[in-house]
Design a protein around this motif. Sequence first.
Motif, PDB file in Angstrom:
ATOM      1  N   VAL A  59       0.842  -1.203   0.000  1.00 46.45           N
ATOM      2  CA  VAL A  59       0.000   0.000   0.000  1.00 46.45           C
ATOM      3  C   VAL A  59       0.875   1.251   0.000  1.00 46.45           C
ATOM      4  N   SER A  63       0.809   3.902  -2.888  1.00 43.90           N
ATOM      5  CA  SER A  63       0.365   5.241  -2.465  1.00 43.90           C
ATOM      6  C   SER A  63       1.357   6.304  -2.916  1.00 43.90           C
ATOM      7  N   LEU A  68      -2.931   4.367  -5.030  1.00 48.71           N
ATOM      8  CA  LEU A  68      -3.821   4.121  -3.891  1.00 48.71           C
ATOM      9  C   LEU A  68      -3.889   5.348  -2.999  1.00 48.71           C
ATOM     10  N   GLU A  69      -4.985   5.437  -2.268  1.00 43.59           N
ATOM     11  CA  GLU A  69      -5.165   6.502  -1.278  1.00 43.59           C
ATOM     12  C   GLU A  69      -5.453   5.859   0.071  1.00 43.59           C
ATOM     13  N   ARG A  70      -4.973   6.506   1.116  1.00 47.93           N
ATOM     14  CA  ARG A  70      -5.282   6.089   2.488  1.00 47.93           C
ATOM     15  C   ARG A  70      -5.989   7.244   3.171  1.00 47.93           C
ATOM     16  N   VAL A  82      -8.023   1.949   2.774  1.00 51.22           N
ATOM     17  CA  VAL A  82      -7.260   1.991   1.528  1.00 51.22           C
ATOM     18  C   VAL A  82      -8.234   1.876   0.359  1.00 51.22           C
ATOM     19  N   ALA A  85      -7.097   5.267  -6.069  1.00 48.44           N
ATOM     20  CA  ALA A  85      -7.262   6.695  -6.343  1.00 48.44           C
ATOM     21  C   ALA A  85      -8.238   6.868  -7.504  1.00 48.44           C
TER      22      ALA A  85
END
Length: 134
Positions: A59, A63, A68-70, A82, A85
């Motif tokens: 991740v 990211s 990916l976004e958290r 998670v 995006a």
Amino acid sequence: MPRIVGRARRIPVPDELQSLALAPRHLSLLSYLLFDGPATVNDLAARLEVAPTTVSLLVGELSRKGVLERREDELDRRRRIVSIAESWTPTIAGWLSRGADAWRQALAPLTPAERLMFLDTLRSYEEAMADAEE
């Protein structure tokens, strides 16, 4: 089975994703997030059957690349959710949906009991392969 795996491997990675050097472990992670929606690192680790630290590294890597976004979990601020995006979702969906659509088409004519038997058979096969490795 070899034909299925061979066909899946021939699905080309979209040009937009080529520079990310994605490995099979990334594909599984992205598939879960695309088809099951946002999840915590622990949920993803359980699904992937790996340690949470392994998922956390994946991740973090994706990211940093913006894939990916958290974000904080609204219900528990200690947890991170998670997700893919938004800018990457169409590309990833287009890439992975071909296989998902094929599975839907193949499984659609089956009754729920037949689907369960099929999935149990695949699970049994995978477990036998894992046992053979040990």
